[in-house]
Motif scaffolding. Sequence first.
Motif, PDB file in Angstrom:
ATOM      1  N   ILE A  63      77.877  53.667  13.310  1.00 32.23           N
ATOM      2  CA  ILE A  63      77.598  54.063  14.703  1.00 32.23           C
ATOM      3  C   ILE A  63      77.597  52.804  15.579  1.00 32.23           C
ATOM      4  O   ILE A  63      78.222  52.771  16.655  1.00 32.23           O
ATOM      5  CB  ILE A  63      76.238  54.802  14.795  1.00 32.23           C
ATOM      6  CG1 ILE A  63      76.346  56.181  14.117  1.00 32.23           C
ATOM      7  CG2 ILE A  63      75.764  54.927  16.247  1.00 32.23           C
ATOM      8  CD1 ILE A  63      75.011  56.877  13.893  1.00 32.23           C
ATOM      9  N   ASN A 112      81.160  51.548  16.316  1.00 29.84           N
ATOM     10  CA  ASN A 112      81.886  52.315  17.340  1.00 29.84           C
ATOM     11  C   ASN A 112      81.311  52.082  18.735  1.00 29.84           C
ATOM     12  O   ASN A 112      82.063  51.969  19.714  1.00 29.84           O
ATOM     13  CB  ASN A 112      81.891  53.809  16.982  1.00 29.84           C
ATOM     14  CG  ASN A 112      82.834  54.090  15.830  1.00 29.84           C
ATOM     15  OD1 ASN A 112      84.038  53.892  15.936  1.00 29.84           O
ATOM     16  ND2 ASN A 112      82.283  54.504  14.688  1.00 29.84           N
ATOM     17  N   LYS A 145      87.207  57.502  23.397  1.00 30.75           N
ATOM     18  CA  LYS A 145      87.490  57.889  22.013  1.00 30.75           C
ATOM     19  C   LYS A 145      86.461  57.265  21.061  1.00 30.75           C
ATOM     20  O   LYS A 145      85.921  57.947  20.177  1.00 30.75           O
ATOM     21  CB  LYS A 145      88.911  57.427  21.643  1.00 30.75           C
ATOM     22  CG  LYS A 145      89.422  57.976  20.340  1.00 30.75           C
ATOM     23  CD  LYS A 145      90.859  57.507  20.064  1.00 30.75           C
ATOM     24  CE  LYS A 145      91.013  57.216  18.588  1.00 30.75           C
ATOM     25  NZ  LYS A 145      92.222  56.446  18.274  1.00 30.75           N
ATOM     26  N   THR A 190      83.504  56.116  21.973  1.00 30.65           N
ATOM     27  CA  THR A 190      82.204  56.688  22.332  1.00 30.65           C
ATOM     28  C   THR A 190      82.015  58.014  21.603  1.00 30.65           C
ATOM     29  O   THR A 190      80.956  58.288  21.018  1.00 30.65           O
ATOM     30  CB  THR A 190      82.127  56.915  23.857  1.00 30.65           C
ATOM     31  OG1 THR A 190      82.339  55.661  24.508  1.00 30.65           O
ATOM     32  CG2 THR A 190      80.795  57.487  24.273  1.00 30.65           C
ATOM     33  N   LYS A 191      83.084  58.814  21.598  1.00 31.15           N
ATOM     34  CA  LYS A 191      83.005  60.117  20.938  1.00 31.15           C
ATOM     35  C   LYS A 191      82.772  59.941  19.433  1.00 31.15           C
ATOM     36  O   LYS A 191      81.971  60.658  18.819  1.00 31.15           O
ATOM     37  CB  LYS A 191      84.295  60.903  21.195  1.00 31.15           C
ATOM     38  CG  LYS A 191      84.218  62.338  20.692  1.00 31.15           C
ATOM     39  CD  LYS A 191      85.420  63.175  21.059  1.00 31.15           C
ATOM     40  CE  LYS A 191      85.286  64.576  20.456  1.00 31.15           C
ATOM     41  NZ  LYS A 191      85.014  64.620  19.029  1.00 31.15           N
ATOM     42  N   LYS A 192      83.479  58.953  18.847  1.00 28.46           N
ATOM     43  CA  LYS A 192      83.270  58.689  17.418  1.00 28.46           C
ATOM     44  C   LYS A 192      81.806  58.373  17.145  1.00 28.46           C
ATOM     45  O   LYS A 192      81.224  58.828  16.161  1.00 28.46           O
ATOM     46  CB  LYS A 192      84.106  57.470  16.978  1.00 28.46           C
ATOM     47  CG  LYS A 192      85.537  57.756  16.616  1.00 28.46           C
ATOM     48  CD  LYS A 192      86.125  56.526  15.912  1.00 28.46           C
ATOM     49  CE  LYS A 192      87.634  56.623  15.830  1.00 28.46           C
ATOM     50  NZ  LYS A 192      88.228  55.460  15.131  1.00 28.46           N
ATOM     51  N   PHE A 248      79.172  59.263  18.968  1.00 22.61           N
ATOM     52  CA  PHE A 248      78.331  60.450  19.134  1.00 22.61           C
ATOM     53  C   PHE A 248      78.522  61.447  17.988  1.00 22.61           C
ATOM     54  O   PHE A 248      77.568  62.108  17.571  1.00 22.61           O
ATOM     55  CB  PHE A 248      78.593  61.107  20.495  1.00 22.61           C
ATOM     56  CG  PHE A 248      77.824  60.452  21.612  1.00 22.61           C
ATOM     57  CD1 PHE A 248      76.438  60.521  21.645  1.00 22.61           C
ATOM     58  CD2 PHE A 248      78.474  59.755  22.617  1.00 22.61           C
ATOM     59  CE1 PHE A 248      75.711  59.909  22.670  1.00 22.61           C
ATOM     60  CE2 PHE A 248      77.763  59.131  23.639  1.00 22.61           C
ATOM     61  CZ  PHE A 248      76.378  59.207  23.668  1.00 22.61           C
ATOM     62  N   ASP A 249      79.745  61.558  17.479  1.00 21.10           N
ATOM     63  CA  ASP A 249      79.985  62.458  16.342  1.00 21.10           C
ATOM     64  C   ASP A 249      79.146  62.037  15.141  1.00 21.10           C
ATOM     65  O   ASP A 249      78.586  62.864  14.425  1.00 21.10           O
ATOM     66  CB  ASP A 249      81.471  62.443  15.953  1.00 21.10           C
ATOM     67  CG  ASP A 249      82.321  63.225  16.955  1.00 21.10           C
ATOM     68  OD1 ASP A 249      81.730  63.905  17.820  1.00 21.10           O
ATOM     69  OD2 ASP A 249      83.570  63.135  16.879  1.00 21.10           O
ATOM     70  N   LYS A 250      79.071  60.735  14.931  1.00 18.14           N
ATOM     71  CA  LYS A 250      78.279  60.241  13.797  1.00 18.14           C
ATOM     72  C   LYS A 250      76.781  60.402  14.073  1.00 18.14           C
ATOM     73  O   LYS A 250      76.004  60.689  13.161  1.00 18.14           O
ATOM     74  CB  LYS A 250      78.611  58.777  13.506  1.00 18.14           C
ATOM     75  CG  LYS A 250      79.937  58.637  12.749  1.00 18.14           C
ATOM     76  CD  LYS A 250      80.255  57.215  12.373  1.00 18.14           C
ATOM     77  CE  LYS A 250      81.703  57.089  11.948  1.00 18.14           C
ATOM     78  NZ  LYS A 250      81.899  57.363  10.518  1.00 18.14           N
ATOM     79  N   ALA A 257      75.508  62.751  15.747  1.00 21.22           N
ATOM     80  CA  ALA A 257      75.232  64.192  15.577  1.00 21.22           C
ATOM     81  C   ALA A 257      74.951  64.554  14.124  1.00 21.22           C
ATOM     82  O   ALA A 257      74.236  65.521  13.827  1.00 21.22           O
ATOM     83  CB  ALA A 257      76.406  65.005  16.119  1.00 21.22           C
ATOM     84  N   MET A 258      75.529  63.761  13.217  1.00 25.96           N
ATOM     85  CA  MET A 258      75.314  64.043  11.785  1.00 25.96           C
ATOM     86  C   MET A 258      73.894  63.707  11.316  1.00 25.96           C
ATOM     87  O   MET A 258      73.471  64.124  10.242  1.00 25.96           O
ATOM     88  CB  MET A 258      76.294  63.217  10.935  1.00 25.96           C
ATOM     89  CG  MET A 258      77.738  63.672  11.003  1.00 25.96           C
ATOM     90  SD  MET A 258      78.863  62.343  10.410  1.00 25.96           S
ATOM     91  CE  MET A 258      78.204  62.037   8.767  1.00 25.96           C
TER      92      MET A 258
END
Lengths: 322, 322
Positions: free
Chosen positions: B200, B203, B289, B291-293, B295-297, B299-300
């Motif tokens: 995180i 990214n 892109k 930033t989204k990576k 946030f995706d992590k 979220a996990m």
Amino acid sequence: MDKFWNDNLEVKEELVEVVKIMKKRVKSSNKLISDILLDMVNNSGKMLRPAFVIISAKFGNYDRKKILPLAAAIEMLHMATLVHDDIIDNALIRRSKPTIQAEYGKDYAVFIGDFLFSQSFLLLSDNINVANLKKVSKVVSRICKGEIDQFESRYDINITINDYLKRIAAKTAALFALSFYVGAYESNCGEELAKILGSIGYNIGIAFQIIDDILDYTGEESVVGKPLCNDIRQGVFTLPLIYSLERNRDEKIISLIKKRNYCEDDIKRIVAFVQQNGGITQSKMLAEKYTKKAFDKIAMLKDSPPKQILIDVTTKLLYRNY
Amino acid sequence: MDKFWNDNLEVKEELVEVVKIMKKRVKSSNKLISDILLDMVNNSGKMLRPAFVIISAKFGNYDRKKILPLAAAIEMLHMATLVHDDIIDNALIRRSKPTIQAEYGKDYAVFIGDFLFSQSFLLLSDNINVANLKKVSKVVSRICKGEIDQFESRYDINITINDYLKRIAAKTAALFALSFYVGAYESNCGEELAKILGSIGYNIGIAFQIIDDILDYTGEESVVGKPLCNDIRQGVFTLPLIYSLERNRDEKIISLIKKRNYCEDDIKRIVAFVQQNGGITQSKMLAEKYTKKAFDKIAMLKDSPPKQILIDVTTKLLYRNY
């Protein structure tokens, strides 16, 4: 390997291995970093500090696999400080070759030095206990402080012998002492013996730096491997001049010294002043006092093969002309 | 403390303690060193890296006595690289104040940076395990290599997006990742969670640096705290220009860029070229892109108070104008 070690094949062979370790550790995917540092390692001078680590370690249970990387790390730390020193001193030549700052610019020299620092700490982390790693960090802080003190006191005609001794303790003797101490400690010599060896290193370091500073006045450029009277040119006043100014506050010389930006003729006048006022002789006497301190402590050690090596090396080192 | 943390009092209070630790650690018997570094600590910016150490540590068994000194050490390491960066960049202003190299000269800046490095390692040695200390040393090596790579590729009109990403991974994202990783690891989060948090951080770091590089084109000088278009002036070509040159090999612009030593009018022309060719827009998309990576992590991760802090901070950081 420097000819200094030709009489001491046991140490020389180990230092050849230390060079190999350093070569591995300075490699980088950036070709320029690798090339610059391989050049520097191939022209690595007497390698006193790693030699001290090795000799001192031989007083205990000598484990090459641990001691040689440790010795390499200490030398890399020293190399890092040299690269950064040369920036401050505007030094053009070291070990008869152009310095990194002269050949590639101050910009490269800053990060090449940092790279060496970090690679050294990486290697240290694997081969030293935490208490000793802290000691290394403290010595690095002390060296930096010593360099800044020296930089601040340039052109100061009131610098005392005590200021001078503090400065060379920080910039030279501390790392000599540490090299002896960690070599012994990491070979399980025990705290007491490690401290005695550390204190031998300290006294050798002070004597060594005084001699180095004398050679800046009296040496031959081709033998010393760097331009003479470099300290005066930079406004760094070392023991010979400090002694002379203490004995003789010659007004003409003092106003010459205060002028800064010395021409060759100024330098000759300052050197003559130092010689006429016994600055060299007095400095040699102080170097001998510290040499004697070192030998007195060495004499306290039990007779053993590493003790003989230590006597040989110290004798040769402190009666040198290069 | 920077206003960035005004919405996040829990982190802010910890950072105030981190500043106190740093103040103790930059004290030296050399008054100038202390004064320079206290000034720097008092004007320490957002302190993102120590904040990341703290936030990440809160995912495990948070032990302030261990984590706060660790956070201070990481920030001091970052400060050391800034002091040395400013030498390379000839930077005059940072955080709206004169840089050390501008105010005191490159000579001081070299050893002030080294002093910070060694004081940082000293503090790290007490608060981190050996494996992590090695990771820190590796990141420092990587930062140095990244800086040298960047310096070598100045004025290179053929630099690719991939070269750029490698460079910012080394100079920024690696230390962001490490801050997250060690915070988590030293709080006994376990290797798996520490690695997720590290990734995180990575990214966030890439997105952060892209945004920083966009702000060098589009920001307001009074808000950003340093002169704009500084990268171009130094010949450092960042993502907006790289994208634009990829899309349009405009001969006039290329010959202008090759000329070096740009005047204000040249700079305006390059900025206009970048804006007209979508360099800013494209760069923003790549930042989003990453930033989204991140946030995706995020979220996990299991829902928890530190997860919420992390979401808040990341949102604020990556939608910033300073």
